[in-house]
Design an enzyme around this catalytic site. Structure first.
Site, PDB file in Angstrom:
ATOM      1  N   GLU A 114      56.068 -47.933 -59.538  1.00  0.00           N
ATOM      2  CA  GLU A 114      54.947 -47.001 -59.607  1.00  0.00           C
ATOM      3  C   GLU A 114      55.332 -45.869 -60.546  1.00  0.00           C
ATOM      4  O   GLU A 114      56.392 -45.259 -60.383  1.00  0.00           O
ATOM      5  CB  GLU A 114      54.633 -46.427 -58.229  1.00  0.00           C
ATOM      6  CG  GLU A 114      53.537 -45.373 -58.255  1.00  0.00           C
ATOM      7  CD  GLU A 114      53.520 -44.485 -57.023  1.00  0.00           C
ATOM      8  OE1 GLU A 114      52.422 -44.052 -56.627  1.00  0.00           O
ATOM      9  OE2 GLU A 114      54.594 -44.210 -56.462  1.00  0.00           O
ATOM     10  N   ASP A 149      58.741 -46.893 -55.331  1.00  0.00           N
ATOM     11  CA  ASP A 149      57.919 -45.694 -55.286  1.00  0.00           C
ATOM     12  C   ASP A 149      58.394 -44.692 -56.340  1.00  0.00           C
ATOM     13  O   ASP A 149      59.608 -44.517 -56.542  1.00  0.00           O
ATOM     14  CB  ASP A 149      58.032 -45.084 -53.881  1.00  0.00           C
ATOM     15  CG  ASP A 149      57.077 -43.948 -53.645  1.00  0.00           C
ATOM     16  OD1 ASP A 149      55.856 -44.189 -53.665  1.00  0.00           O
ATOM     17  OD2 ASP A 149      57.550 -42.811 -53.425  1.00  0.00           O
TER      18      ASP A 149
END
Length: 547
Positions: A276, A207
């Site tokens: 990401e 993330d």
């Protein structure tokens, strides 16, 4: 095993297809209204028969759930609402039996404020973990140390009365940022990575991987001006878009840490990482973070996660990426748990069936890997959620101009006749969408012409086309309606062409391209050859071998 040892890697992830599962909304096995690990295990066969290579599981770790698992309080345990470590072991074993890799979603840029690390760090200015988070003194007038903003609204700094200092939070105030300039933090994070690799996972989705480091000098970001709404990651109503994010993320020190991370992951066979990236120049950052084979294996940004999707826009995206990619490797995504569903985002209130078929054909024929978000294989539209049913703190804060992320997180529809669409026996944490009932898995499995069966066929056919998995990619000239490129690998050349418009179109092929022979077994429709011209119906797709 020493960190200098490198395990063999089959490279399955290069051109692989990863299916994202949002655990809260996939399958509830115990009737509490929340999806869980046993529920995922029960439904893994759906993913295997779809044809994916791996599953990416959004966070299921211990968490106060202020941001629904993206605020972790224990990196090494399962939150009881999702099950137990034993349940996760069963899931991994079943996935491997079905030929699926398992990738877990880890959030290392920040923790929950209930994490023991932060509890200790905030207790004083001289405890052993005092510098594990980003702390800063107030300005002389008591205001925060700089102008950095939280993605979820307002200042990225929160005052703490214990230390009489501000701490950094790029997201919720309950998500304090770790200080990666502290060597002990890096080692603690690497130990957490090793824990799950030893457990048997096959990789990680990381993330906000470019948020790990901040500018040591805490310099303010330069002004950007009022946003035009073109950034798919940030709504035009969010002040976060008013800055160039030069100092609060994407710092050069991040590259050295990613090399440490890769060295650890490479000790385990056939593992991978996808990051990401939310950045002012996401494509360049993807290239930088995946270049050289010593950092991330692959990464994605938000250029295909916004509203623009016409042929000229797509041509610009892929032209730009071709300029910067070098030895990097992308993982293309057109939907995920943070973005309105592609059916609505690209297709409006009544998305054309042809558009959805063209979108997946595009995604699966690009050079790179692919992430498919649960339910996109059904063509699910964005669900309408009443304000009183909202759960997402981002949406609650930004209402009504931005409704948050709940509309793409509603329960997966398995059975059309069931009150809760087969998700579970009790009222779910988000209401099921009635617009999803006719699109449920059982309905589509019974229809040979359904989008679900189209996905299955396309994924199966793609495995027979080495050029689409391993080949290079050369764009044809920009066209008002049609995006076209050639994928080439070891003598195989495949023309991929897509009419991304609701009007008929014609494309004249370059004279030196070769003779196209349609690959009828691809399942592509809506395109016919007339000499060196391709005639397209609205949303028509052509896959052709070039000889």
């Amino acid at each position: 095993m020493s960190r200098s040892n490198k395990a063999p890697n089959s490279g399955w992830w290069r051109g692989g297809v990863i299916y994202q599962i949002y655990p809260r909304s996939f399958q509830d096995s115990n009737g509490d209204g929340i999806g869980d690990l046993p529920g995922i295990t029960r439904r893994l066969e759906h993913v295997a028969t779809l044809g994916a290579d791996a599953v990416w599981l959004s966070p299921f770790f211990k968490s106060p759930m202020k941001d629904f698992g993206y605020d972790i309080s224990d990196y090494r345990d399962v939150d009881p609402m999702f099950g137990t470590l034993s349940d996760f072991r069963t899931l991994v074993d079943r996935a491997h039996q079905l030929g699926l890799k398992v990738m877990v979603d880890q959030v290392y840029s920040h923790t929950a404020d209930q994490h023991p690390w932060f509890v200790e760090s905030r207790s004083s200015r001289d405890n052993p973990k005092a510098d594990w988070y980003v702390w800063a003194d107030a300005m002389p007038d008591g205001t925060p140390p700089n102008n950095w903003l939280s993605i979820f609204g307002g200042s990225a700094w929160q005052w703490d009365t214990r230390r009489k200092q501000y701490y950094l939070h790029n997201f919720l105030t309950s998500q304090p940022d770790l200080n990666f300039h502290c060597a002990a933090v890096q080692e603690a994070v690497l130990d957490c990575v090793k824990f799950w690799l030893d457990f048997g996972v096959d990789g990680y989705r990381l993330d906000v991987v470019n948020f790990y480091f901040h500018d040591r000098k805490l310099r303010s970001n330069p002004a950007r001006g009022a946003p035009d709404g073109s950034d798919p990651a940030v709504p035009a109503t969010n002040p976060y878009g008013w800055q160039w994010h030069r100092f609060d993320k994407s710092q050069p020190e991040n590259l050295a840490f990613l090399q440490k991370l890769r060295a650890l992951v490479d000790q385990y066979p056939d593992t991978t990482m996808v990051g990401e990236i939310g950045d002012d120049d996401g494509l360049a950052r993807v290239a930088e973070y995946t270049a050289g084979g010593d950092k991330l294996h692959m990464a994605y940004c938000f250029d295909l996660l916004g509203t623009p999707h016409d042929a000229p826009y797509l041509h610009r995206v892929f032209s730009r990426f071709a300029e910067v990619v070098g030895s990097g490797w992308p993982c293309w995504a057109i939907s995920n748990h943070d973005i309105p569903r592609v059916a609505t985002r690209w297709g409006g209130s009544k998305p054309p069936a042809g558009l959805l078929r063209a979108a997946i054909a595009l995604q699966l024929s690009l050079r790179g890997s692919s992430c498919i978000y649960q339910g996109d294989e059904l063509g699910l539209p964005e669900a309408e959620i009443a304000f009183e049913n909202l759960q997402d703190p981002y949406g609650i804060t930004m209402w009504p101009e931005f409704k948050g992320r709940d509309g793409c997180r509603t329960p997966m529809p398995w059975s059309s006749a069931d009150a809760q669409l087969g998700f579970g026996s009790d009222k779910p944490w988000l209401p099921v969408a009635e617009s999803h009932r006719a699109l449920a898995v059982d309905r589509q499995e019974a229809d040979a012409g359904s989008l679900l069966n189209h996905y299955r066929h396309l994924l199966d056919w793609r495995r027979t086309q080495p050029a689409l998995i391993h080949g290079g990619m050369d764009l044809l000239p920009v066209h008002e309606q049609v995006l076209a490129y050639v994928r080439s690998h070891e003598g195989q050349r495949v023309l991929c062409a897509f009419n991304f418009s609701e009007r008929a179109a014609s494309l004249t092929l370059p004279a030196d391209l070769g003779t196209p022979q349609p690959l009828a077994d691809s399942g592509a429709t809506g395109a016919t050859l007339r000499g060196s011209t391709v005639d397209f119906a609205p949303w028509g797709v052509l896959f052709a071998r070039l000889v």
